[in-house]
Design an enzyme around this catalytic site. Structure first.
Site, PDB file in Angstrom:
ATOM      1  N   ARG A 141       5.477 -12.623   9.704  1.00 64.10           N
ATOM      2  CA  ARG A 141       6.139 -11.377   9.362  1.00 64.10           C
ATOM      3  C   ARG A 141       7.460 -11.265  10.095  1.00 64.10           C
ATOM      4  O   ARG A 141       7.683 -11.905  11.122  1.00 64.10           O
ATOM      5  CB  ARG A 141       5.241 -10.163   9.594  1.00 64.10           C
ATOM      6  CG  ARG A 141       4.862  -9.870  11.020  1.00 64.10           C
ATOM      7  CD  ARG A 141       4.162  -8.495  11.129  1.00 64.10           C
ATOM      8  NE  ARG A 141       3.095  -8.275  10.163  1.00 64.10           N
ATOM      9  CZ  ARG A 141       3.008  -7.211   9.360  1.00 64.10           C
ATOM     10  NH1 ARG A 141       3.916  -6.268   9.391  1.00 64.10           N
ATOM     11  NH2 ARG A 141       2.006  -7.061   8.539  1.00 64.10           N
ATOM     12  N   LYS A 199       4.715   0.767   8.893  1.00 62.44           N
ATOM     13  CA  LYS A 199       4.760   2.086   8.258  1.00 62.44           C
ATOM     14  C   LYS A 199       4.111   3.146   9.131  1.00 62.44           C
ATOM     15  O   LYS A 199       4.562   4.278   9.181  1.00 62.44           O
ATOM     16  CB  LYS A 199       4.071   2.018   6.892  1.00 62.44           C
ATOM     17  CG  LYS A 199       4.944   1.385   5.832  1.00 62.44           C
ATOM     18  CD  LYS A 199       4.213   1.272   4.516  1.00 62.44           C
ATOM     19  CE  LYS A 199       3.366   0.041   4.476  1.00 62.44           C
ATOM     20  NZ  LYS A 199       2.526  -0.094   3.306  1.00 62.44           N
ATOM     21  N   GLU A 204       0.868  -1.166   0.000  1.00 65.86           N
ATOM     22  CA  GLU A 204       0.000   0.000   0.000  1.00 65.86           C
ATOM     23  C   GLU A 204       0.910   1.222   0.000  1.00 65.86           C
ATOM     24  O   GLU A 204       1.811   1.320   0.834  1.00 65.86           O
ATOM     25  CB  GLU A 204      -0.881  -0.001   1.260  1.00 65.86           C
ATOM     26  CG  GLU A 204      -1.867   1.132   1.232  1.00 65.86           C
ATOM     27  CD  GLU A 204      -2.775   1.186   2.459  1.00 65.86           C
ATOM     28  OE1 GLU A 204      -2.686   0.317   3.334  1.00 65.86           O
ATOM     29  OE2 GLU A 204      -3.576   2.138   2.511  1.00 65.86           O
TER      30      GLU A 204
HETATM   31  P1  ATP Z   1       2.819  -2.051   7.564  1.00 66.56           P
HETATM   32  O1  ATP Z   1       2.114  -2.482   8.797  1.00 66.56           O
HETATM   33  O2  ATP Z   1       4.262  -1.813   7.757  1.00 66.56           O
HETATM   34  O3  ATP Z   1       2.132  -0.953   6.832  1.00 66.56           O
HETATM   35  P2  ATP Z   1       1.606  -3.803   5.746  1.00 66.56           P
HETATM   36  O4  ATP Z   1       1.565  -5.278   5.806  1.00 66.56           O
HETATM   37  O5  ATP Z   1       0.365  -3.061   6.024  1.00 66.56           O
HETATM   38  O6  ATP Z   1       2.790  -3.343   6.658  1.00 66.56           O
HETATM   39  P3  ATP Z   1       1.744  -3.489   2.947  1.00 66.56           P
HETATM   40  O7  ATP Z   1       2.226  -2.331   2.192  1.00 66.56           O
HETATM   41  O8  ATP Z   1       0.316  -3.800   2.885  1.00 66.56           O
HETATM   42  O9  ATP Z   1       2.222  -3.282   4.416  1.00 66.56           O
HETATM   43  O10 ATP Z   1       2.599  -4.784   2.633  1.00 66.56           O
HETATM   44  C1  ATP Z   1       3.019  -5.220   1.378  1.00 66.56           C
HETATM   45  C2  ATP Z   1       3.476  -6.642   1.533  1.00 66.56           C
HETATM   46  O11 ATP Z   1       4.566  -6.713   2.435  1.00 66.56           O
HETATM   47  C3  ATP Z   1       2.383  -7.499   2.093  1.00 66.56           C
HETATM   48  O12 ATP Z   1       2.293  -8.687   1.333  1.00 66.56           O
HETATM   49  C4  ATP Z   1       2.813  -7.757   3.509  1.00 66.56           C
HETATM   50  O13 ATP Z   1       2.372  -8.987   3.949  1.00 66.56           O
HETATM   51  C5  ATP Z   1       4.337  -7.687   3.413  1.00 66.56           C
HETATM   52  N1  ATP Z   1       4.929  -7.270   4.683  1.00 66.56           N
HETATM   53  C6  ATP Z   1       4.696  -6.129   5.357  1.00 66.56           C
HETATM   54  N2  ATP Z   1       5.374  -6.097   6.516  1.00 66.56           N
HETATM   55  C7  ATP Z   1       6.065  -7.262   6.588  1.00 66.56           C
HETATM   56  C8  ATP Z   1       6.951  -7.852   7.539  1.00 66.56           C
HETATM   57  N3  ATP Z   1       7.280  -7.224   8.677  1.00 66.56           N
HETATM   58  N4  ATP Z   1       7.469  -9.068   7.267  1.00 66.56           N
HETATM   59  C9  ATP Z   1       7.158  -9.700   6.131  1.00 66.56           C
HETATM   60  N5  ATP Z   1       6.332  -9.219   5.192  1.00 66.56           N
HETATM   61  C10 ATP Z   1       5.783  -8.024   5.402  1.00 66.56           C
HETATM   62 MG    MG Z   2      -0.819  -1.591   5.858  1.00 70.60          MG
END
Ligand code: ATP
Ligand code: MG
Length: 551
Positions: A259, A269, A34
């Site tokens: 994760r 983020k 995102e």
């Molecule tokens: P954040 O909480 O940091 O915003 P998110 O999962 O909401 O993380 P996205 O931008 O939706 O962030 O994630 C893009 C991809 O990265 C998704 O497939 C998510 O599962 C993966 N991802 C995000 N954070 C991690 C992590 N700490 N370890 C492994 N994969 C991750």
């Molecule tokens: Mg997110």
């Protein structure tokens, strides 16, 4: 890129089975961030997994911006994400924006309404929550649940046309209010938001929810294996429900993995944005940040990050990785790659009183003692030098073998020097030390007359460049005992130390992001943002040693 993800993992095994059974001829994965912030090292884990898996089996990987929530998204983030994925060494086969599928998603919502599987609900957000029930109690059906298809179609169209205010109505899937899985209790699939979208502008004022949008995005792109993190495991029945009931022609399979968490930092983020917004750090690319941009500016290489991600592997169980493991991989990478240089971070002047004034000589030193092919470089030696302040102690404890009055040490690549005098200012601070050198002891001369217990680095005070060093400590204090504290209360007040020092002149043509091993002080990266023609700024990536041992 060559593929090195040889170690097996359970997702790779699923892919192998699906290819062997003929379920898929070719796999397609995606990385779906995102665009609401910069990528962090946790994303790198997902990037490496998705791209290398597809690469290994000659499949494809899409970069897809999951931009269905207009409120938090921004094109600055889109650009940074593209840059970071490329920098990590990966090239996507297709670049997509989920917002380009808004028309299809809208049509699929209408399809659900027509099938009696979705309805417009007027409950307030609070009531929707209250009606949802709990893990132990079933939910309660909304009084709007049995609206006719015609009424739903007409209301949904009015929602789309902007006739209602934000939050006044939602579209919900009609599934099962008594399902043991709360995600299946008539989840919201569309909401009203009169917000301009970074890609579609003001075309839409209804936006799909993640749980509805994501499976559609995957199915539209023909994704075979949709890899996400563990918190979506409970959403998988809804994911499958959407794909099936929206009559999608391809059926992606959602697979969850744990994760990545790392000690002494935060990894979301939302939290990273708070650090930026509160001014705790100097932007998303602050070298203390676990963002890809921050790691890059700190001096991490793409190879070191990829190797780290491969090593931590892919598992179902959550765990927290020690930040020293990441450091292990950058040391390993730079040990062979980084040229050596001598620099003094906290300078103390050393005057060699028996060395002729105005004289200077050229010495040869090895670039990398571990690698003969790295060759030698020359440095100069003269009467006035700088040494590290911590390599001198007026009243040393036992087992301190560096400079103290009367003690002799080797200056690396040069001579034995004996400390003879200590010069102090009127407040008693040591401002300079004096010593004498022994011309017989020149490095490489084969001198065996006597031994010294320590070799220290130095720079020629008459031929060196002033520069700044930035030394980093973890951003977040280790907080195991204080788990309930807000992370902003656990900021390490000493995460940055700035010093002014000197470096040998050999580096004078170096530029931003050039990396060095500064002898005894660690691996350093020239800061690409703050360095200029007048002054180079060195970010310490890591010190040279760690007690951490990789298994
Ligand atoms: P954040 O909480 O940091 O915003 P998110 O999962 O909401 O993380 P996205 O931008 O939706 O962030 O994630 C893009 C991809 O990265 C998704 O497939 C998510 O599962 C993966 N991802 C995000 N954070 C991690 C992590 N700490 N370890 C492994 N994969 C991750
Ligand atoms: Mg997110």
């Amino acid at each position: 890129m060559s593929n090195t993800q040889s170690s097996s993992n359970f997702i790779r095994n699923i892919v192998i089975d699906d290819l062997n059974s003929g379920k898929h001829e070719k796999i397609i994965t995606r990385f779906p961030p995102e665009p609401n912030g910069y990528l962090h090292i946790g994303h790198a884990k997902s990037i490496v997994l998705n791209f290398e898996l597809a690469d290994e089996f000659k499949g494809k990987t899409n970069l897809r911006f999951d931009d269905t929530n207009p409120v938090k998204e921004d094109t600055e983030y889109v650009e940074s994400i593209k840059e970071d994925v490329n920098w990590l060494g990966f090239n996507w086969d297709n670049l997509f924006f989920a917002s380009n599928y808004f028309d299809t998603m809208y049509e699929k919502a209408i399809l659900l309404i027509k099938k009696g599987l979705a309805y417009v609900c007027d409950l307030t957000p609070e009531d929707i929550k209250a009606y949802r029930g709990t893990l132990t109690e079933p939910g309660k059906e909304s009084p709007y649940r049995n609206r006719s298809v015609e009424e739903n179609l007409s209301l949904f169209e009015k929602m789309k046309n902007g006739e209602f205010e934000d939050g006044s109505k939602v579209l919900r899937a009609k599934i099962d209010m008594s399902s043991p899985n709360i995600n299946m209790r008539d989840p919201i699939i569309y909401r009203i938001s009169h917000t301009k979208h970074h890609n579609t502008g003001s075309k839409w004022c209804v936006y799909p929810m993640y749980d509805f949008a994501h499976p559609l995005e995957d199915a539209i792109e023909g994704i075979t294996h949709s890899i996400c993190t563990l918190e979506f495991e409970d959403h998988r029945p809804l994911y499958d429900w959407v794909v099936e009931n929206c009559e999608m022609s391809s059926t992606p399979r959602q697979i969850e993995f744990a994760r990545l968490n790392i000690t002494n930092t935060v990894m979301s983020k939302r939290k990273l944005k708070m650090l930026v917004d509160e001014g705790v750090v100097d932007g998303w690319d602050d070298p203390r940040m676990p963002t890809i941009a921050g790691l890059r500016r700190r001096g991490y290489t793409p190879e070191s990050i990829r190797n780290f991600c491969r090593e931590i592997g892919v598992a179902k169980a959550s765990s927290t990785v020690d930040s020293q493991m990441l450091e292990h991989f950058i040391r390993e990478d730079l040990n062979t790659k980084a040229p050596r240089a001598m620099a003094v971070i906290n300078p103390l002047k050393l005057v060699i009183t028996n060395y002729p004034e105005g004289q200077s000589e050229v010495l040869e030193v090895e670039n990398n003692p571990n690698d003969e092919t790295a060759g030698k470089r020359t440095i100069t030696f003269s009467r006035e030098l700088y040494i590290e302040r911590e390599d001198f102690m007026e009243n040393p404890p036992k087992k301190y073998y560096r400079f103290f009055p009367g003690n002799e040490v080797r200056l690396m690549g040069a001579y034995f020097v004996k400390c003879t005098d200590v010069i102090k200012d009127k407040d008693g601070n040591v401002v300079e030390i004096h010593g004498t050198y022994d011309v017989e002891t020149k490095s490489g001369s084969g001198f065996t007359g006597r031994k010294v217990k320590s070799t220290i680095h130095w720079v020629d005070a008459n031929n060196s460049l002033p520069c700044e060093f930035r030394l980093y400590e973890p951003l977040i204090l280790d907080s195991e005992s204080e788990e309930n504290k807000h992370f902003l209360e656990q900021i390490n007040p000493n995460s940055l130390t700035v010093t002014q020092g000197f470096i040998e002149t050999n580096i004078k043509n170096s530029r931003g992001n050039d990396k060095f091993q500064l002898v005894r002080n660690g691996y350093f990266n020239i800061d690409p943002v703050y360095s200029d023609d007048n002054k180079l700024i060195f970010n310490r990536i890591v010190s040279l040693k760690s007690s951490f041992k990789i298994k």
